[in-house]
Design a protein around this motif. Sequence first.
Motif, PDB file in Angstrom:
ATOM      1  N   ARG A 107      -7.884   2.496  -5.407  1.00 38.80           N
ATOM      2  CA  ARG A 107      -8.169   3.292  -4.206  1.00 38.80           C
ATOM      3  C   ARG A 107      -7.250   4.508  -4.122  1.00 38.80           C
ATOM      4  NH1 ARG A 107      -7.211   0.073   1.060  1.00 38.80           N
ATOM      5  NH2 ARG A 107      -5.093   0.258   0.285  1.00 38.80           N
ATOM      6  N   ALA A 108      -5.959   4.309  -4.388  1.00 43.02           N
ATOM      7  CA  ALA A 108      -5.003   5.415  -4.306  1.00 43.02           C
ATOM      8  C   ALA A 108      -5.248   6.455  -5.397  1.00 43.02           C
ATOM      9  CB  ALA A 108      -3.573   4.880  -4.400  1.00 43.02           C
TER      10      ALA A 108
ATOM     11  N   VAL B 286       2.256   1.849  -3.504  1.00 42.08           N
ATOM     12  CA  VAL B 286       1.187   2.258  -4.417  1.00 42.08           C
ATOM     13  C   VAL B 286       0.813   3.716  -4.166  1.00 42.08           C
ATOM     14  CG1 VAL B 286      -1.242   1.897  -5.015  1.00 42.08           C
ATOM     15  CG2 VAL B 286       0.304  -0.065  -4.809  1.00 42.08           C
ATOM     16  N   ASP B 287       0.653   4.100  -2.900  1.00 43.54           N
ATOM     17  CA  ASP B 287       0.333   5.491  -2.573  1.00 43.54           C
ATOM     18  C   ASP B 287       1.437   6.429  -3.059  1.00 43.54           C
ATOM     19  OD1 ASP B 287      -2.016   4.618  -1.393  1.00 43.54           O
ATOM     20  OD2 ASP B 287      -1.266   4.802   0.671  1.00 43.54           O
ATOM     21  N   ALA B 288       2.697   6.036  -2.868  1.00 48.03           N
ATOM     22  CA  ALA B 288       3.827   6.855  -3.317  1.00 48.03           C
ATOM     23  C   ALA B 288       3.852   6.963  -4.845  1.00 48.03           C
ATOM     24  CB  ALA B 288       5.138   6.269  -2.798  1.00 48.03           C
TER      25      ALA B 288
ATOM     26  N   ARG C 280      -5.755  -1.734  -4.500  1.00 44.32           N
ATOM     27  CA  ARG C 280      -4.848  -0.729  -3.920  1.00 44.32           C
ATOM     28  C   ARG C 280      -4.603   0.425  -4.895  1.00 44.32           C
ATOM     29  NH1 ARG C 280      -2.057  -5.582  -2.475  1.00 44.32           N
ATOM     30  NH2 ARG C 280      -2.394  -6.024  -0.280  1.00 44.32           N
TER      31      ARG C 280
ATOM     32  N   THR D 199       0.830  -1.201   0.000  1.00 41.46           N
ATOM     33  CA  THR D 199       0.000   0.000   0.000  1.00 41.46           C
ATOM     34  C   THR D 199       0.866   1.254   0.000  1.00 41.46           C
ATOM     35  OG1 THR D 199      -1.795  -1.146   1.118  1.00 41.46           O
ATOM     36  CG2 THR D 199      -1.789   1.253   1.292  1.00 41.46           C
ATOM     37  N   GLU D 200       1.947   1.258   0.763  1.00 38.15           N
ATOM     38  CA  GLU D 200       2.828   2.430   0.830  1.00 38.15           C
ATOM     39  C   GLU D 200       3.440   2.732  -0.534  1.00 38.15           C
ATOM     40  OE1 GLU D 200       3.072  -0.234   2.957  1.00 38.15           O
ATOM     41  OE2 GLU D 200       2.012   0.741   4.608  1.00 38.15           O
TER      42      GLU D 200
ATOM     43  N   VAL E 155       1.260   6.955  -6.910  1.00 38.72           N
ATOM     44  CA  VAL E 155       0.231   7.915  -7.324  1.00 38.72           C
ATOM     45  C   VAL E 155       0.687   9.339  -6.998  1.00 38.72           C
ATOM     46  CG1 VAL E 155      -2.131   8.691  -6.914  1.00 38.72           C
ATOM     47  CG2 VAL E 155      -1.651   6.256  -7.228  1.00 38.72           C
ATOM     48  N   GLU E 156       1.261   9.535  -5.807  1.00 35.72           N
ATOM     49  CA  GLU E 156       1.770  10.864  -5.434  1.00 35.72           C
ATOM     50  C   GLU E 156       2.850  11.329  -6.403  1.00 35.72           C
ATOM     51  OE1 GLU E 156       3.007  10.709  -1.335  1.00 35.72           O
ATOM     52  OE2 GLU E 156       1.021  10.037  -0.682  1.00 35.72           O
TER      53      GLU E 156
END
Length: 180
Positions: A141-142, A88-90, A138, A85-86, A92-93
């Motif tokens: 969602r991100a 994937v979030d990074a 994941r 998850t970390e 997208v950011e």
Amino acid sequence: MEMRCRGPRRPSWFEGTPIRLQDHVVLITGGASGIGLATVERCLREGTRVDLADLAGSAGMAEAARLDALYPGRCVFVPVDVTSTEQVDAMVETTVSTFGRLDGVFNNAGIGGICPADSSPDADFLRIIDINLNGVFRVARAALGPMYAQGRAASSTAPPSWGCSVRAARPPTRRARAGW
């Protein structure tokens, strides 16, 4: 009177139609090879800015560098493991900070069967589920937060292999071979 059939013709309104993906930003997971790489190349030809995302050890960095030379400033590589998850979030950011927005996602990361289902350990099957199913969730969602904030969202998921193969324990019967 004899009628002759001609091949498909483009309608007159088609000429001069703007490219559909021009000036959009798309994130493509599993973009280092196969369908993912072909999609990256197609999007770049249509004028899209692309985040080519794949595993750190993949050919993603080399492919992104090759494509960025052909389409300057429009293709970047972001290493990602969709089971994290970390990461994937990074990813997208990074896409949003690099290109200023995110218009669409193509969830293409996935793996196929490791061994036949009847001899597949639970750990292998759970790994397939974590990448092919949970990874898609994941990423979606991100990405949805930034896309909703812009007022548009588009996502597509490649149909990965189911991850296991099923084989008959004995040869099929005559009826099964006949399609009954």
